[in-house]
Design a protein around this motif. Structure first.
Motif, PDB file in Angstrom:
ATOM      1  N   UNK A 159       5.811  14.790 -31.293  1.00 49.80           N
ATOM      2  CA  UNK A 159       5.678  13.344 -31.545  1.00 49.80           C
ATOM      3  C   UNK A 159       7.045  12.669 -31.600  1.00 49.80           C
ATOM      4  N   UNK A 160       8.038  13.359 -32.120  1.00 48.07           N
ATOM      5  CA  UNK A 160       9.402  12.818 -32.121  1.00 48.07           C
ATOM      6  C   UNK A 160       9.943  12.744 -30.700  1.00 48.07           C
ATOM      7  N   UNK A 161       9.554  13.698 -29.856  1.00 47.27           N
ATOM      8  CA  UNK A 161       9.973  13.669 -28.456  1.00 47.27           C
ATOM      9  C   UNK A 161       9.332  12.497 -27.719  1.00 47.27           C
ATOM     10  N   UNK A 162       8.133  12.096 -28.165  1.00 50.41           N
ATOM     11  CA  UNK A 162       7.504  10.903 -27.586  1.00 50.41           C
ATOM     12  C   UNK A 162       8.275   9.637 -27.946  1.00 50.41           C
ATOM     13  N   UNK A 163       8.855   9.620 -29.141  1.00 56.27           N
ATOM     14  CA  UNK A 163       9.604   8.447 -29.608  1.00 56.27           C
ATOM     15  C   UNK A 163      10.959   8.326 -28.903  1.00 56.27           C
ATOM     16  N   UNK A 191      11.847   5.932 -14.497  1.00 59.57           N
ATOM     17  CA  UNK A 191      10.494   6.235 -14.015  1.00 59.57           C
ATOM     18  C   UNK A 191      10.086   7.651 -14.428  1.00 59.57           C
ATOM     19  N   UNK A 192      10.976   8.630 -14.261  1.00 61.41           N
ATOM     20  CA  UNK A 192      10.657  10.000 -14.634  1.00 61.41           C
ATOM     21  C   UNK A 192      10.507  10.164 -16.143  1.00 61.41           C
ATOM     22  N   UNK A 193      11.283   9.401 -16.919  1.00 64.45           N
ATOM     23  CA  UNK A 193      11.134   9.426 -18.378  1.00 64.45           C
ATOM     24  C   UNK A 193       9.748   8.930 -18.774  1.00 64.45           C
ATOM     25  N   UNK A 194       9.281   7.850 -18.137  1.00 69.54           N
ATOM     26  CA  UNK A 194       7.964   7.283 -18.452  1.00 69.54           C
ATOM     27  C   UNK A 194       6.844   8.255 -18.078  1.00 69.54           C
ATOM     28  N   UNK A 195       6.956   8.883 -16.921  1.00 66.04           N
ATOM     29  CA  UNK A 195       5.930   9.844 -16.493  1.00 66.04           C
ATOM     30  C   UNK A 195       5.931  11.060 -17.414  1.00 66.04           C
ATOM     31  N   UNK A 196       7.121  11.523 -17.822  1.00 59.88           N
ATOM     32  CA  UNK A 196       7.221  12.650 -18.754  1.00 59.88           C
ATOM     33  C   UNK A 196       6.512  12.326 -20.058  1.00 59.88           C
ATOM     34  N   UNK A 197       6.735  11.121 -20.586  1.00 61.05           N
ATOM     35  CA  UNK A 197       6.096  10.725 -21.844  1.00 61.05           C
ATOM     36  C   UNK A 197       4.571  10.693 -21.706  1.00 61.05           C
ATOM     37  N   UNK A 198       4.074  10.191 -20.580  1.00 54.55           N
ATOM     38  CA  UNK A 198       2.620  10.169 -20.357  1.00 54.55           C
ATOM     39  C   UNK A 198       2.074  11.585 -20.303  1.00 54.55           C
ATOM     40  N   UNK A 199       2.785  12.463 -19.585  1.00 52.42           N
ATOM     41  CA  UNK A 199       2.342  13.854 -19.491  1.00 52.42           C
ATOM     42  C   UNK A 199       2.364  14.542 -20.859  1.00 52.42           C
ATOM     43  N   UNK A 224       0.834  -1.204   0.000  1.00 56.85           N
ATOM     44  CA  UNK A 224       0.000   0.000   0.000  1.00 56.85           C
ATOM     45  C   UNK A 224       0.869   1.255   0.000  1.00 56.85           C
ATOM     46  N   UNK A 225       1.932   1.256   0.778  1.00 51.97           N
ATOM     47  CA  UNK A 225       2.842   2.400   0.806  1.00 51.97           C
ATOM     48  C   UNK A 225       3.539   2.590  -0.544  1.00 51.97           C
ATOM     49  N   UNK A 226       3.914   1.497  -1.170  1.00 51.45           N
ATOM     50  CA  UNK A 226       4.550   1.572  -2.484  1.00 51.45           C
ATOM     51  C   UNK A 226       3.593   2.167  -3.511  1.00 51.45           C
ATOM     52  N   UNK A 227       2.358   1.717  -3.517  1.00 47.78           N
ATOM     53  CA  UNK A 227       1.372   2.243  -4.455  1.00 47.78           C
ATOM     54  C   UNK A 227       1.096   3.724  -4.200  1.00 47.78           C
ATOM     55  N   UNK A 228       1.010   4.122  -2.952  1.00 50.25           N
ATOM     56  CA  UNK A 228       0.759   5.533  -2.654  1.00 50.25           C
ATOM     57  C   UNK A 228       1.953   6.389  -3.078  1.00 50.25           C
ATOM     58  N   UNK A 229       3.158   5.865  -2.937  1.00 49.94           N
ATOM     59  CA  UNK A 229       4.358   6.580  -3.396  1.00 49.94           C
ATOM     60  C   UNK A 229       4.362   6.770  -4.893  1.00 49.94           C
ATOM     61  N   UNK A 230       3.907   5.779  -5.640  1.00 51.51           N
ATOM     62  CA  UNK A 230       3.833   5.898  -7.090  1.00 51.51           C
ATOM     63  C   UNK A 230       2.778   6.911  -7.497  1.00 51.51           C
ATOM     64  N   UNK A 231       1.690   6.993  -6.764  1.00 53.18           N
ATOM     65  CA  UNK A 231       0.633   7.947  -7.072  1.00 53.18           C
ATOM     66  C   UNK A 231       1.117   9.378  -6.887  1.00 53.18           C
ATOM     67  N   UNK A 232       1.960   9.614  -5.890  1.00 52.27           N
ATOM     68  CA  UNK A 232       2.472  10.950  -5.639  1.00 52.27           C
ATOM     69  C   UNK A 232       3.277  11.440  -6.845  1.00 52.27           C
ATOM     70  N   UNK A 233       4.048  10.538  -7.462  1.00 61.92           N
ATOM     71  CA  UNK A 233       4.875  10.897  -8.614  1.00 61.92           C
ATOM     72  C   UNK A 233       4.170  10.659  -9.941  1.00 61.92           C
ATOM     73  N   UNK A 234       2.881  10.371  -9.909  1.00 63.46           N
ATOM     74  CA  UNK A 234       2.155  10.041 -11.137  1.00 63.46           C
ATOM     75  C   UNK A 234       1.975  11.280 -12.010  1.00 63.46           C
ATOM     76  N   UNK A 235       1.442  11.033 -13.192  1.00 63.16           N
ATOM     77  CA  UNK A 235       1.248  12.109 -14.141  1.00 63.16           C
ATOM     78  C   UNK A 235       0.258  13.145 -13.623  1.00 63.16           C
ATOM     79  N   UNK A 236       0.362  14.345 -14.152  1.00 59.11           N
ATOM     80  CA  UNK A 236      -0.462  15.468 -13.713  1.00 59.11           C
ATOM     81  C   UNK A 236      -1.713  15.593 -14.579  1.00 59.11           C
TER      82      UNK A 236
END
Length: 164
Positions: free
Chosen positions: A123-127, A148-156, A9-21
């Motif tokens: 779109x090239x930045x997404x690739x 992890x930050x690269x993945x969140x950036x791409x989602x954002x 539960x703590x791990x999941x809540x930590x991921x939510x804090x850093x999740x996409x905006x």
């Protein structure tokens, strides 16, 4: 067993804090420009330790007008005394592309830690991934991005591209 559940539960809540905006939308009074940007009212998204960001898209009405994309970089606590009147901030992508911006130094000779990079092809930045951000000043400061930050950036970025 209870310890494992609590840890999970703590791990999941930590991921939510850093999740996409969330994406905020606004339209100017004339109704011909819409702005889509990440919700930074509570906090900026993190790209690397000490480096935060926001992504903005301006959508113009009319077939001849194109969308414009901007990446705002904010360096926490970065007040470098520079020897010249400008400095360069570079985002180095995994495919070797470099997105660069020059920042004019304030009258007091200090860089305030904020810079906006124009994204010509989102779109090239997404690739490709942003591997690192380099601030070229009296010394080079390199920010390396985690996976992890690269993945969140791409989602954002994707959320900004598809926002309506």
């Amino acid at each position: 067993m209870k310890k494992k559940i609590i840890l999970f539960v703590l791990l999941l809540s930590g991921l939510q804090i850093n999740a996409q905006a969330k994406v905020l939308k606004s339209v100017n009074e004339a109704g011909d420009v819409a702005t889509f940007e990440l919700d930074c009212t509570v906090k900026f998204q993190t790209l690397a330790k000490g480096l935060r960001y926001n992504i903005t898209r301006h959508e113009f009405k009319g077939p001849e007008m194109k969308n414009s994309y901007r990446l705002l970089l904010v360096m926490d606590g970065f007040y470098s005394k520079t020897l010249n009147k400008e400095m360069t901030i570079s985002a180095v992508l995994s495919d070797g592309t470099v997105i660069e911006a020059r920042k004019i130094i304030e009258d007091d000779g200090f860089f305030d830690g904020a810079c906006t990079l124009k994204i010509k092809d989102p779109k090239a930045l997404l690739e490709a991934n942003i591997d690192k951000v380099i601030v070229h000043a009296d010394k080079e400061v390199v920010y390396t991005l985690s996976e992890q930050n690269k993945a969140i950036f791409k989602k954002n970025l994707n959320n900004i591209i598809i926002a309506k």
